[in-house]
Design a protein around this motif. Structure first.
Motif, PDB file in Angstrom:
ATOM      1  N   ASP A  38       2.206   4.763   0.891  1.00  0.00           N
ATOM      2  CA  ASP A  38       2.152   5.562   2.110  1.00  0.00           C
ATOM      3  C   ASP A  38       1.384   6.846   1.827  1.00  0.00           C
ATOM      4  O   ASP A  38       1.669   7.544   0.856  1.00  0.00           O
ATOM      5  N   VAL A  39       0.420   7.157   2.676  1.00  0.00           N
ATOM      6  CA  VAL A  39      -0.400   8.349   2.423  1.00  0.00           C
ATOM      7  C   VAL A  39       0.427   9.616   2.488  1.00  0.00           C
ATOM      8  O   VAL A  39       0.060  10.640   1.916  1.00  0.00           O
ATOM      9  N   GLU A  40       1.571   9.564   3.181  1.00  0.00           N
ATOM     10  CA  GLU A  40       2.411  10.760   3.257  1.00  0.00           C
ATOM     11  C   GLU A  40       3.042  11.082   1.902  1.00  0.00           C
ATOM     12  O   GLU A  40       3.466  12.209   1.671  1.00  0.00           O
ATOM     13  N   ALA A  43       1.838   6.433  10.749  1.00  0.00           N
ATOM     14  CA  ALA A  43       1.191   7.570  10.091  1.00  0.00           C
ATOM     15  C   ALA A  43      -0.073   7.118   9.376  1.00  0.00           C
ATOM     16  O   ALA A  43      -1.087   7.812   9.384  1.00  0.00           O
ATOM     17  N   LEU A  44       0.010   5.915   8.824  1.00  0.00           N
ATOM     18  CA  LEU A  44      -1.154   5.417   8.108  1.00  0.00           C
ATOM     19  C   LEU A  44      -2.314   5.197   9.060  1.00  0.00           C
ATOM     20  O   LEU A  44      -3.456   5.545   8.770  1.00  0.00           O
ATOM     21  N   HIS A  81       0.533  13.089  -2.097  1.00  0.00           N
ATOM     22  CA  HIS A  81       0.258  14.393  -2.702  1.00  0.00           C
ATOM     23  C   HIS A  81       1.454  15.312  -2.563  1.00  0.00           C
ATOM     24  O   HIS A  81       2.161  15.230  -1.587  1.00  0.00           O
ATOM     25  N   ARG A 123      -3.807   8.426   9.924  1.00  0.00           N
ATOM     26  CA  ARG A 123      -4.528   8.991   8.788  1.00  0.00           C
ATOM     27  C   ARG A 123      -5.908   8.352   8.632  1.00  0.00           C
ATOM     28  O   ARG A 123      -6.882   9.017   8.315  1.00  0.00           O
ATOM     29  N   GLN A 127      -6.794  -4.748   1.436  1.00  0.00           N
ATOM     30  CA  GLN A 127      -5.637  -5.548   1.801  1.00  0.00           C
ATOM     31  C   GLN A 127      -6.074  -6.923   2.276  1.00  0.00           C
ATOM     32  O   GLN A 127      -7.107  -7.066   2.935  1.00  0.00           O
ATOM     33  N   ILE A 175       0.859  -1.178   0.000  1.00  0.00           N
ATOM     34  CA  ILE A 175       0.000   0.000   0.000  1.00  0.00           C
ATOM     35  C   ILE A 175       0.892   1.223   0.000  1.00  0.00           C
ATOM     36  O   ILE A 175       1.957   1.241   0.610  1.00  0.00           O
TER      37      ILE A 175
END
Lengths: 154, 181
Positions: A149-151, B2-3, A154, B6, B99, A147
């Motif tokens: 990383d959302v960081e 962080a995920l 963007h 988020r 997932q 997946i």
């Protein structure tokens, strides 16, 4: 050396002599928590088999029941799994069937190598009848996709 | 890490906005956020959000929005499942879920970066200390402070003014300023 011999003799005396003398009368199976169980194991299994076998079951109910099973401290019996897979077939939802098998494997925890193959062996006729591939056959026993990383998006 | 944070942000934002707002409190089910994804269950809290987790394998919505290809595949799914190819089966799974369980469990190497940045910080601080210590001149009275006579005199003054009197320090004769026999 003397010490270890003494320990061995002591252990032999304990196990051979004492235990026969002070043997407990019989093994008594006992449930130590207070209150009565709401359902016996057979009733529990039958309840879920009946639930999954209902002809008018819908996607919400099947998902809720599977989520509940994923939260309980148990591994579903093969007959529950079979009923659930057949319910997936009636609802035409292939993904739910595979996901449920994954959930069952996850419920096996550290004993997955012992229990999960037995479960697959028990439900194999149903899998073949309905054409369901196990997660292993789909390659989901190893991570397939990473997946992002959302960081970094963007 | 962080995920995980988020994924919780929508709920956090809602709670914070509710607490900060002076307007009426209302329930927001986030339905418009799910777009045209099919709503298939109750999910975690009744909201229309996607969630992957061992405690909740079946979230409220499908992961991917409906499009022509997925609709065609869903039609084919109504037939015999033995006719589905392996690729179609995997597509069906990924249409519903993001997932797999093993992917959820896959180790996150983020800790390596965290450890690396921490060690860089330690190294920078240590370097700054060494640099500063090497160019700082010594204190002019350092030699005097460390001298044996100075320290003995300091201890003697402490004894004289009775600093240790309430600390069971019974071996000292305060009258004659020497150890008791």
């Amino acid at each position: 050396m003397l010490r270890s011999v003494a320990m061995r003799v002591h252990g032999a005396v304990r196990s051979g002599v004492l235990q026969t003398a002070v043997r407990s009368p019989a093994a008594i199976q006992q449930r130590l928590s207070h209150g009565k169980p709401e359902l016996s194991e057979e009733e529990f299994d039958q309840k879920y088999v009946d639930f999954f076998s209902r002809p008018n079951i819908d996607g919400w109910e099947i998902r809720t029941a599977m989520n509940d099973l994923a939260r309980m401290d148990l591994i579903p019996e093969p007959k529950i799994i079979v009923a659930a897979l057949k319910a997936c077939r009636r609802l035409n939802d292939y993904a739910v069937a595979v996901r449920f098998l994954e959930s069952v494997k996850d419920k096996c925890g550290t004993k997955a190598n012992e229990i999960y193959p037995w479960i697959i062996q028990e439900i194999r006729p149903t899998l073949d009848e309905l054409g369901i591939s196990t997660p292993e056959e789909l390659g989901y026993d190893k991570p397939e996709l990473a997946i992002q990383d959302v960081e970094d998006m963007h | 890490m962080a995920l995980k944070l988020r994924t919780k942000l929508p709920q956090l934002a809602q709670t914070m906005a509710r607490q900060m707002s002076s307007h009426d409190i209302f329930y927001h089910d986030q339905r418009e956020l799910c777009g045209n994804r099919e709503i298939v269950g109750h999910g975690k809290s009744g909201k229309y959000t996607y969630y992957d987790g061992h405690d909740l394998p079946f979230p409220a919505i499908r992961f991917r929005p409906d499009d022509a290809a997925s609709k065609a595949l869903r039609e084919k799914e109504k037939g015999d499942w033995k006719n589905l190819t392996l690729e179609e089966k995997k597509t069906l799974y990924r249409h519903s879920f993001c997932q797999t369980f093993v992917e959820m469990d896959a180790p996150d190497p983020e800790w390596k970066a965290v450890l690396g940045y921490t060690l860089i910080g330690v190294a920078v601080a240590w370097g700054m200390y060494l640099t500063t210590a090497s160019i700082m001149p010594e204190h002019p009275y350092r030699e005097f402070f460390d001298a044996h006579e100075t320290r003995v005199a300091s201890e003697q003054r402490k004894l004289d003014r009775g600093t240790y009197k309430d600390k069971d320090f019974t071996g000292w004769d305060y009258e004659n300023r020497k150890w008791k026999e």
